[in-house]
Write an enzyme that holds these catalytic residues in place. Structure first.
Site, short mmCIF file in Angstrom:
data_model
loop_
_atom_site.label_atom_id
_atom_site.label_comp_id
_atom_site.label_asym_id
_atom_site.label_seq_id
_atom_site.Cartn_x
_atom_site.Cartn_y
_atom_site.Cartn_z
N HIS A 323 0.80 -1.22 0.00
CA HIS A 323 0.00 0.00 0.00
C HIS A 323 0.84 1.27 0.00
O HIS A 323 0.33 2.33 -0.40
CB HIS A 323 -0.94 0.01 1.21
CG HIS A 323 -2.15 -0.84 1.01
ND1 HIS A 323 -2.16 -2.20 1.26
CD2 HIS A 323 -3.41 -0.54 0.58
CE1 HIS A 323 -3.36 -2.68 1.00
NE2 HIS A 323 -4.14 -1.71 0.58
N GLY A 324 2.07 1.21 0.45
CA GLY A 324 2.86 2.44 0.43
C GLY A 324 4.16 2.33 1.19
O GLY A 324 4.37 1.40 1.98
#
Length: 479
Positions: A323-324
């Protein structure tokens, strides 16, 4: 280009009309899909089209080479995986790993001046990279034959409705649809437009209304009392759900206009009775990808519960990192793993049916389980939303202070909660259907009247237009 923009409102009917003019020639249709998809993606920054093209060419070549050289298939597939993951790692994680290494060394008393780069993250790179990887892996596993048309592979990887935020399609599902002729169906197209309308409502009315409040509170946490932060936690849970599932609805509905069926990405997750069920219903295609290509190769649940627990932790940690480039995402993944593990050990939390199946309302026990599951997921999503671990700790400690008893609702908050309630009510009533405005082939009750259904469509569309000033990008574009 974004779905909730004037540009897309012009782009879509033009592409739709030209696409179906080529209905007799599937190769020309596929070439047109590639051109339209590259225009769609290049609207942000045309320079990143080279990355999609490189990913597509590498995946196509690996598939052909695997088929021609089966004895070296593992090496060829691994080379394609490494190439694509290196591209993803460079653009998304270079600074993260560099800064994390420097911090780790500093904690040991060693100063390291690690380089960082001013890198612009290509929109949707995580999504199309994972989709491309599924192709070469499935060819290697003999789950589908290699495509000898580079145009078909490029259309599969760049198909614009789901290019930048999913659903993440498996090659075994989407590529065969692209390779065979497609025929226009008015009924399918009509269903697609209804699903797009429902997705736009969730994004532009529910998510954006919640987002205004959530962003304001997170910008200055100490200035707000505990109850306001509690509301921010709840509203962000609805915001991210309405935002991301709204995008998925628009993408799936848009694909229907072109005779393509995409995988359902959200299955009313906030009606889940356990975290285990929640992850069967939230971001379905991502969890299916990790299950198929990470969890099962690690041994899945076939090597005892200890190994199953370890594999679960690995999958959730990688899901968080996907996700990041922030440790809060990794911790969010591990938080969900910790909630998941007791259910694995006890063998509980498995629910294959939809809650209150065959009934109008849930039992008190089901309602309690749904509320607990929602609360646990909302708490985790606050960690997901936090810019840093320090911000999350500040958020939680302030929220749990005595000021949480200072109950108060402003007009904006009441309106946002009303939108959330309306969304959840509609999804409860249609929880066993494909989406909120899916009334079925033979609607019952007042919905059997066509004029009633059209009043709903027109009212939703008019309200979306009125509220379009709240326009903001989709949250998952940053991933």
């Amino acid at each position: 280009m974004v779905f909730n923009s004037v540009e897309f409102l012009i782009f879509l009917p033009i592409v739709f009309g030209l696409y179906w003019c080529m209905a007799r020639w599937v190769r020309w249709q596929n070439l047109f899909i590639v051109i339209a998809s590259y225009v769609f993606y290049g609207w942000w920054d045309w320079r990143f089209l080279a990355l999609i093209a490189l990913t597509s060419v590498a995946s196509y070549a690996s598939g052909v080479l695997i088929e021609q050289h089966r004895g070296h298939g593992k090496i060829i597939s691994a080379a394609n995986i490494v190439l694509n993951l290196l591209i993803l790692a460079f653009f998304k994680y270079f600074n993260f790993f560099s800064e994390s290494f420097a911090t780790a060394m500093a904690s040991l008393g060693w100063h390291c001046d690690m380089p960082t780069l001013n890198i612009v993250l290509p929109v949707g790179i995580s999504f199309y990279t994972f989709q491309a990887l599924s192709y070469s892996i499935d060819v290697y596993r003999r789950k589908l034959p290699a495509s000898h048309s580079i145009i078909d592979v490029m259309a599969f990887i760049s198909f614009f409705p789901q290019l930048v935020a999913g659903p993440i399609e498996r090659a075994t599902s989407l590529l065969p649809q692209i390779q065979k002729p497609r025929h226009f169906s008015a009924a399918t197209a009509t269903t697609g437009m209804r699903q797009m309308l429902w997705g736009l409502f969730k994004k532009m009315i529910v998510a954006d209304s919640c987002g205004l409040i959530v962003d304001r509170i997170w910008t200055d946490i100490p200035e707000h009392h505990g109850f306001a932060l509690l509301l921010a936690m709840v509203l962000f849970a609805f915001q991210i759900y309405a935002d991301f599932s709204g995008y998925s609805d628009i993408a799936i509905g848009c694909a229907r206009l072109f005779g393509i069926k995409l995988t359902t990405n959200f299955k009313v997750p906030y009606f889940s009775r356990s975290i285990r069920e929640f992850w069967r219903r939230w971001h379905v295609t991502l969890m299916n990808w990790f299950t198929e290509y990470v969890y099962f190769p690690l041994g899945g649940s076939r090597k005892g519960k200890a190994r199953t627990v370890l594999n679960t932790i690995i999958v959730f940690a990688l899901s968080g990192l996907w996700h990041g480039a922030n440790w809060t995402f990794v911790l969010w993944g591990l938080y969900n793993a910790l909630l998941f593990i007791p259910l694995i050990i006890t063998g509980k939390g498995r629910y294959k049916d939809t809650v209150a199946h065959g009934r109008h309302w849930p039992s008190l026990k089901e309602l309690g389980l749904m509320l607990v599951t929602f609360a646990l997921s909302a708490l985790g999503l606050s960690l997901f939303r936090a810019p840093s671990l320090h911000d999350f700790i500040t958020f939680i400690t302030t929220m749990l202070s005595p000021s949480i008893l200072q109950v108060g609702f402003g007009h904006e908050i009441r309106l946002a909660l009303a939108y959330c309630a309306l969304m959840m009510l509609v999804e409860w009533l249609t929880r066993e259907r494909r989406f909120g405005l899916d009334f079925g082939d033979s609607p019952s009750g007042i919905l059997r009247y066509r004029w009633v259904r059209w009043m709903i469509y027109v009212t939703l569309y008019a309200y979306i237009v009125i509220m379009s000033g709240l326009h903001s990008n989709f949250i998952y574009f940053q991933f």
